[in-house]
Enzyme design. Sequence first.
Site, PDB file in Angstrom:
ATOM      1  N   CYS A   1       0.858  -1.189   0.000  1.00 54.45           N
ATOM      2  CA  CYS A   1       0.000   0.000   0.000  1.00 54.45           C
ATOM      3  C   CYS A   1       0.895   1.240   0.000  1.00 54.45           C
ATOM      4  O   CYS A   1       2.044   1.189   0.453  1.00 54.45           O
ATOM      5  CB  CYS A   1      -0.864  -0.010   1.261  1.00 54.45           C
ATOM      6  SG  CYS A   1      -1.859   1.461   1.509  1.00 54.45           S
TER       7      CYS A   1
ATOM      8  N   SER B   1       0.808   3.576   1.990  1.00 53.09           N
ATOM      9  CA  SER B   1       1.216   3.895   3.363  1.00 53.09           C
ATOM     10  C   SER B   1       2.469   3.103   3.761  1.00 53.09           C
ATOM     11  O   SER B   1       3.290   3.593   4.540  1.00 53.09           O
ATOM     12  CB  SER B   1       0.077   3.627   4.334  1.00 53.09           C
ATOM     13  OG  SER B   1      -0.356   2.295   4.224  1.00 53.09           O
TER      14      SER B   1
ATOM     15  N   HIS C   1       5.268   5.182   2.402  1.00 47.09           N
ATOM     16  CA  HIS C   1       5.505   6.409   3.164  1.00 47.09           C
ATOM     17  C   HIS C   1       6.048   6.164   4.573  1.00 47.09           C
ATOM     18  O   HIS C   1       6.767   6.986   5.127  1.00 47.09           O
ATOM     19  CB  HIS C   1       4.234   7.259   3.220  1.00 47.09           C
ATOM     20  CG  HIS C   1       3.924   7.887   1.892  1.00 47.09           C
ATOM     21  ND1 HIS C   1       2.661   8.197   1.492  1.00 47.09           N
ATOM     22  CD2 HIS C   1       4.736   8.221   0.866  1.00 47.09           C
ATOM     23  CE1 HIS C   1       2.710   8.714   0.275  1.00 47.09           C
ATOM     24  NE2 HIS C   1       3.960   8.733  -0.128  1.00 47.09           N
TER      25      HIS C   1
ATOM     26  N   GLU D   1      -2.856  -5.642   3.321  1.00 46.15           N
ATOM     27  CA  GLU D   1      -3.820  -6.003   2.262  1.00 46.15           C
ATOM     28  C   GLU D   1      -3.703  -7.509   2.022  1.00 46.15           C
ATOM     29  O   GLU D   1      -3.103  -7.940   1.053  1.00 46.15           O
ATOM     30  CB  GLU D   1      -3.510  -5.215   0.993  1.00 46.15           C
ATOM     31  CG  GLU D   1      -3.626  -3.714   1.203  1.00 46.15           C
ATOM     32  CD  GLU D   1      -3.285  -2.905  -0.038  1.00 46.15           C
ATOM     33  OE1 GLU D   1      -2.907  -3.505  -1.071  1.00 46.15           O
ATOM     34  OE2 GLU D   1      -3.385  -1.678   0.029  1.00 46.15           O
TER      35      GLU D   1
HETATM   36 ZN   LIG Z   1      -3.613   0.536   2.750  1.00 45.04          ZN
END
Ligand SMILES: [Zn+2]
Length: 397
Positions: free
Chosen positions: A69, A71, A74, A99
């Site tokens: 993802c 995120s 990051h 996920e």
């Molecule tokens: Zn996510």
Amino acid sequence: MAKAMKGVTLFADWEPRPDFKLGSKDIEKKQTYLGSKVWRNPHIEIVEHSIPEPGPGEVLIEVKACGICGSDVHMAQPDEEGYILYPGLTGFPCILGHELAGVVVKADEKAFDKRTNQPFKGGEFVCAEEMMWCGECKPCADGYPNHCERLNEIGFNVNGAFAKYIVLPAKLLWNLESLKKRYKGDDIFLAGSLVEPTSVAYNAVIERGGGIRPGDNVVICGGGPVGIAACAILKRNGAARVILSEPQPERAELGKKLGADYVINPIKEDFVQRVLELTDGMGANLYLEATGLPTVVYPQIEKAIWEGKTVNSTVVVVARADAKMPVTGEVLQVRRARIIGAQGHSGHGTFFRVIECMGDGMDMTPMITKKITLDEVPENIISLRTDRKECKITCLI
Ligand SMILES: [Zn+2]
Ligand SMILES: [Zn+2]
């Protein structure tokens, strides 16, 4: 069964910025709700972890697929001063990955499968919500688990799924039985790993945005995984025209494959003019801000609402951005338009409906543009900092 497993683990140093104050939900040196103000020098390592045991109400899952993802990218990416870019809840070290889809190995006797209302037996195929809502705080009790006040998050402050096994509370799991008629082998798990990001889009455009009526026009700004999933959902919801605004050609093409009827390149073309041309001067009933650049995108959406003839348009803001949106009240008033914020994927029957849509042929798997092994996860989390050509990179375990 082996006692240890490899986990893709994020480490970072607890070095709060000078203006940071420990909040009521923060735990010194361990966890914070303001990641980018605290964690410095992130690095990913594949290290050994012991295989967890399920406690009361919990399930041990063998992970089969887990997507990367934004995120994850990051959390592992430092800014100029070495602080992580991800601003939210984080507790390190932590195995990344949320996920996921996998197979139930064993379960506590009080771990119930919502599909049968019986305890999990083992062998069920499942996916999971990422948000570990408590079910007991006021927002949870009021029916808003996406706004839980005692939230934990899988792969952020609780060990995640870039590992062979994960233990999770049964309340977060959703049975993937409906996918078996449509997919075979690994594809069941690849599709299952896309239920979570697709549910973020579903929550935004259907639950929060109110959906559309067949024959309505929609404009999706941003062709990341959530924007592309929104194209698929809204086409299925009966949109006459799904228009995707996305400058990256690979992502625009993918959007077309999954449900967009038209794509606009907002850098090379006049966004408002194109939206009005494509809708015969009407504009759209629903606009989705999925770029994270609301200061750039919102004024264009507002102009399309103002110059178009549609009243009652809804603008849904799903991408996170710590930025002020320049809103003209008169446009909202004269055009009866509204702006809605959306966060999360839990509750409201969303996961179940997304799985049923997938079982009925809403195929999201073209979103997965690259499949990798567990050992390749760290380098791919780093390459996604700059690579906008890939959409979803998914690890098969
Ligand atoms: Zn996510
Ligand atoms: Zn709660």
